[in-house]
Design a protein around this motif. Structure first.
Motif, mmCIF file in Angstrom:
data_model
loop_
_atom_site.group_PDB
_atom_site.id
_atom_site.type_symbol
_atom_site.label_atom_id
_atom_site.label_comp_id
_atom_site.label_asym_id
_atom_site.label_seq_id
_atom_site.Cartn_x
_atom_site.Cartn_y
_atom_site.Cartn_z
ATOM 1 N N ILE A 195 0.820 -1.288 -0.126
ATOM 2 C CA ILE A 195 -0.075 0.007 -0.021
ATOM 3 C C ILE A 195 0.808 0.996 0.077
ATOM 4 N N ASN A 196 2.059 1.306 0.801
ATOM 5 C CA ASN A 196 2.935 2.473 0.967
ATOM 6 C C ASN A 196 3.652 2.663 -0.178
ATOM 7 N N ASN A 197 4.382 1.610 -0.656
ATOM 8 C CA ASN A 197 5.528 1.692 -1.526
ATOM 9 C C ASN A 197 5.388 0.978 -3.076
ATOM 10 N N THR A 198 4.237 0.140 -3.223
ATOM 11 C CA THR A 198 4.347 -0.422 -4.598
ATOM 12 C C THR A 198 3.669 0.420 -5.471
ATOM 13 N N LYS A 199 4.161 0.912 -6.567
ATOM 14 C CA LYS A 199 3.520 1.567 -7.779
ATOM 15 C C LYS A 199 2.586 0.827 -8.343
ATOM 16 N N GLY A 200 1.338 1.298 -8.619
ATOM 17 C CA GLY A 200 0.377 0.535 -9.332
ATOM 18 C C GLY A 200 -0.431 -0.390 -8.624
ATOM 19 N N PHE A 201 -0.067 -0.373 -7.161
ATOM 20 C CA PHE A 201 -0.998 -1.338 -6.205
ATOM 21 C C PHE A 201 -2.225 -0.452 -5.786
ATOM 22 N N THR A 202 -3.227 -0.998 -6.017
ATOM 23 C CA THR A 202 -4.227 -0.016 -5.658
ATOM 24 C C THR A 202 -5.380 -0.999 -5.132
ATOM 25 N N LEU A 203 -6.128 -0.520 -4.024
ATOM 26 C CA LEU A 203 -7.228 -1.010 -3.425
ATOM 27 C C LEU A 203 -8.651 -0.352 -4.128
ATOM 28 N N GLU A 204 -8.554 0.570 -4.982
ATOM 29 C CA GLU A 204 -9.745 1.304 -5.297
ATOM 30 C C GLU A 204 -10.830 0.625 -6.065
ATOM 31 N N HIS A 205 -10.362 -0.784 -6.564
ATOM 32 C CA HIS A 205 -11.302 -1.513 -7.303
ATOM 33 C C HIS A 205 -11.972 -2.595 -6.410
ATOM 34 N N LEU A 206 -11.277 -2.745 -5.027
ATOM 35 C CA LEU A 206 -11.558 -3.777 -4.288
ATOM 36 C C LEU A 206 -13.229 -3.755 -3.916
ATOM 37 N N GLN A 223 0.138 -2.207 12.204
ATOM 38 C CA GLN A 223 0.604 -0.874 11.472
ATOM 39 C C GLN A 223 -0.939 -0.530 10.920
ATOM 40 N N SER A 224 -1.915 -0.528 11.722
ATOM 41 C CA SER A 224 -3.201 0.018 11.537
ATOM 42 C C SER A 224 -3.424 -0.360 9.886
ATOM 43 N N TRP A 225 -3.385 -1.583 9.782
ATOM 44 C CA TRP A 225 -3.636 -2.096 8.228
ATOM 45 C C TRP A 225 -5.461 -1.794 8.131
ATOM 46 N N LEU A 226 -6.022 -2.184 9.011
ATOM 47 C CA LEU A 226 -7.478 -2.156 8.931
ATOM 48 C C LEU A 226 -8.106 -1.013 8.664
ATOM 49 N N PRO A 227 -7.777 0.191 9.264
ATOM 50 C CA PRO A 227 -8.427 1.711 9.177
ATOM 51 C C PRO A 227 -7.498 2.177 7.843
ATOM 52 N N THR A 228 -6.477 1.657 7.437
ATOM 53 C CA THR A 228 -5.894 2.097 6.176
ATOM 54 C C THR A 228 -6.784 1.625 4.806
ATOM 55 N N VAL A 229 -6.900 0.183 5.078
ATOM 56 C CA VAL A 229 -7.652 -0.639 4.042
ATOM 57 C C VAL A 229 -8.991 0.394 3.934
ATOM 58 N N SER A 251 2.423 8.472 6.265
ATOM 59 C CA SER A 251 2.614 8.195 4.698
ATOM 60 C C SER A 251 1.350 8.042 3.953
ATOM 61 N N PHE A 252 0.226 8.182 4.592
ATOM 62 C CA PHE A 252 -0.970 7.990 3.790
ATOM 63 C C PHE A 252 -1.301 9.163 2.735
ATOM 64 N N ASN A 253 -1.057 10.319 3.317
ATOM 65 C CA ASN A 253 -1.330 11.424 2.333
ATOM 66 C C ASN A 253 -0.663 11.274 1.024
ATOM 67 N N SER A 254 0.378 10.687 0.732
ATOM 68 C CA SER A 254 1.196 10.457 -0.223
ATOM 69 C C SER A 254 0.612 9.234 -1.087
ATOM 70 N N LEU A 255 -0.315 8.670 -0.720
ATOM 71 C CA LEU A 255 -0.952 7.563 -1.502
ATOM 72 C C LEU A 255 -1.607 7.865 -2.562
ATOM 73 N N LYS A 256 -1.375 7.397 -3.744
ATOM 74 C CA LYS A 256 -2.456 7.594 -4.868
ATOM 75 C C LYS A 256 -3.508 6.696 -5.087
ATOM 76 N N THR A 257 -3.713 5.721 -4.250
ATOM 77 C CA THR A 257 -4.884 4.802 -4.235
ATOM 78 C C THR A 257 -6.183 5.139 -3.659
#
Ligand SMILES: Nc1ncnc2c1ncn2[C@@H]1O[C@H](COP(=O)(O)OP(=O)(O)OP(=O)(O)O)[C@@H](O)[C@H]1O
Length: 523
Positions: A195-206, A223-229, A251-257
């Motif tokens: 979520i934090n580092n992989t380009k192209g990894f997105t949950l937007e279609h989940l 690492q707060s995985w649940l609220p993040t997801v 780091s969330f603010n920098s996410l593009k997902t």
């Protein structure tokens, strides 16, 4: 849709009162019958063939119950909380409807995410998906940190092939990255890495999120995985989740997902469908504050019978009363009686797992291959041990809690509680490694006489009123005394050698200024 047949015993009131209103009126899946595949409404014929190739000819009650609420009339309209005994088939209960629901998807993107607390469990669940998903053209990925992050990214993200000979300006051309998988099985840590580092990894279609072994996953923040997801899969309308920014990693603010408002997953112009959640455990928590973290939508509780804690139907439980200092002798005599049948011995900590396994291996001619399995070991060692155990090359596994949750190893006939577990939940998960999928199995609990009362109370929580004694003849114990004395001596020497080695390593690493990471968990 044809109504699936229910058993007779309906109408009894639940014994324990659940705090949350939706938990007070559950669907009792034990009222469903097994359902042969040819009678299962709407089952995709390709999946029927896939299931038959797995030697599955009918669905188990919990699987029928979940099917009704997903592919059946329930149509995934509510989030599901699934609680049914160990070994009752919960994995396929969620895997099959998800695969069937995604079988008509036109565009490949990440639509289903299954989160599990450890790697071996994730591998096991991935195998279940992988045995049915390809039949309908779906791919399944694994994000558990087993391989390097680069290898994992290569498996999960597809880069379009660029034409040879053309020079692309990196400033102007950024190739569209796509998911290579439709379904991802992940552990929380590696999921957060992607979520934090992989380009192209997105949950937007989940579309589907499964939280398996929920109690364990909700028990630790990882690492707060649940609220993040949840945040990444919500509509970008902040009013849905006003406090999310309080617990999201910086780091969330920098996410593009972030999901774009007004876009369906992968298809423009349609309203965003709700993310369906399935929450799974043999001993689901009743703690409202823990369940609240899941932000469930009209949750439907599917459970088995009246009692919160339930042991597998075909399990036989015995107790073995002995003096504490003679426990190893009783264990050896018991293992000899079991004649090399596949068996898991549970201890209370990683340290006692190591000591007990070392001691047992000093009982020279047992003719039983015994290994330890604990989180003190490197993952590769654990995986190798598990493989050998599955293949029958090892007959006895000594483990702390690492093996207790979810692990499905065919042919485990016996579970031994070398140390009495502190809680009924732990007892349920441990003994549930046997008597799975309708098979028979036995569990033995070694007790000092002072522990009998506590053990009785523990069993009463699962509505078990009696647990017969398992007798070991005293001459079997006597015949082991001499070898036990020499095994103890060898253990003492080994422990001394290991302690001084650890001290040296500790000294070296503290001199080098990097203390080793120690694992204090009881896994
Ligand atoms: N319909 C079925 N027919 C035959 N075998 C099945 C069926 N469904 C599941 N199984 C088998 O039952 C075993 C137990 O399944 P599974 O691991 O999903 O149980 P579980 O309920 O998740 O247990 P736990 O609570 O311990 O995680 C597995 O070996 C699986 O292959």
């Amino acid at each position: 849709m044809k109504k699936l047949k229910l058993k007779e015993n309906m109408g009894e009131k639940p014994k324990t009162k659940a705090v949350l209103p939706w938990m007070r009126s559950p669907v009792d899946v034990s009222l469903f019958e097994h359902c042969p595949l040819h009678l299962l409404p709407s089952l995709d014929p390709r999946l029927k063939v896939g299931l038959e190739n797995m030697d599955i000819s009918s669905l188990y009650p919990v699987q029928v119950g979940v099917w009704q609420e997903t592919v059946g009339p329930g149509a995934f309209q509510r989030d599901l909380c699934i609680q049914s005994p160990t070994g009752s088939g919960k994995t396929l209960a969620y895997a099959l409807p998800i695969v069937q629901a995604l079988s008509n998807r036109a565009i490949k993107c990440l639509r289903a995410l299954v989160v599990l607390p450890n790697r071996d469990l994730a591998i096991q669940v991935k195998e279940v998906f992988a045995s049915i998903a390809p039949a309908v053209g779906l791919s399944v990925g694994l994000a558990i940190g087993q391989s390097s992050i680069a290898d994992e990214i290569a498996e999960l993200i597809k880069r379009p092939k660029l034409e040879a000979g053309i020079c692309y300006d990196p400033e102007e051309f950024s190739p569209e990255l796509q998911s290579s998988v439709d379904i991802l099985v992940a552990t929380p840590g590696r999921l957060m890495d992607h979520i934090n580092n992989t380009k192209g990894f997105t949950l937007e279609h989940l579309c589907y999120l499964v939280v398996d072994e929920t109690d364990r996953l909700l028990g630790e923040a990882y690492q707060s995985w649940l609220p993040t997801v949840l945040q990444l899969t919500h509509s970008s309308d902040e009013s849905f989740y006003p406090h999310a920014s309080n617990f999201l990693p910086f780091s969330f603010n920098s996410l593009k997902t972030r999901r774009r408002c007004g876009f369906e997953r992968g298809f423009k112009g349609k309203p965003s469908p709700r993310l369906v959640k399935m929450v799974v455990s043999a001993t689901l928590t009743r703690d409202p504050s823990k369940l609240a973290q899941l932000d469930l939508h009209h949750p439907l509780f599917l459970t088995t019978g009246q009692n919160r804690y339930k042991l597998p139907e075909q399990l036989e439980s015995y107790k073995l009363i002995c003096e504490s200092k003679l426990k190893p002798l009783y264990l050896v005599a018991l293992l000899q009686n079991l004649g090399g049948e596949k068996c898991i011995v549970f201890t209370s900590s990683v340290e006692s797992t190591h000591r007990l396994c070392t001691l047992l291996n000093f009982f020279g001619d047992l003719q039983i291959k015994i290994k330890e399995y604990s989180s003190l070991q490197h993952q590769s060692v654990r995986s190798k041990t598990l493989k050998a155990f599955r293949e029958g090359k090892i007959q006895v596994l000594v483990s702390s809690n690492a093996m207790a949750h979810g692990m499905d190893v065919e042919g485990v006939r016996n579970v031994i509680n070398y140390d009495l577990p502190a809680y009924i939940k732990r007892f349920i998960h441990r003994v549930g490694r046997t008597a799975r999928a309708g098979q028979t199995g036995s569990c033995f609990t070694l007790l000092h006489k002072d522990e009998i009362k506590r053990f009785k109370k523990l069993l009463q929580k699962a509505d078990i009123q009696s647990c017969p004694d398992y007798a070991i003849p005293s001459d079997s114990i006597e015949s082991l005394r001499i070898i036990y004395t020499s095994a103890l001596e060898k253990l003492k020497e080994t422990v001394e050698v290991e302690t001084s080695r650890k001290r040296k390593i500790g000294f070296k690493s503290s001199k080098a200024g990097k203390g080793r990471e120690t694992n204090h968990s009881n896994e």
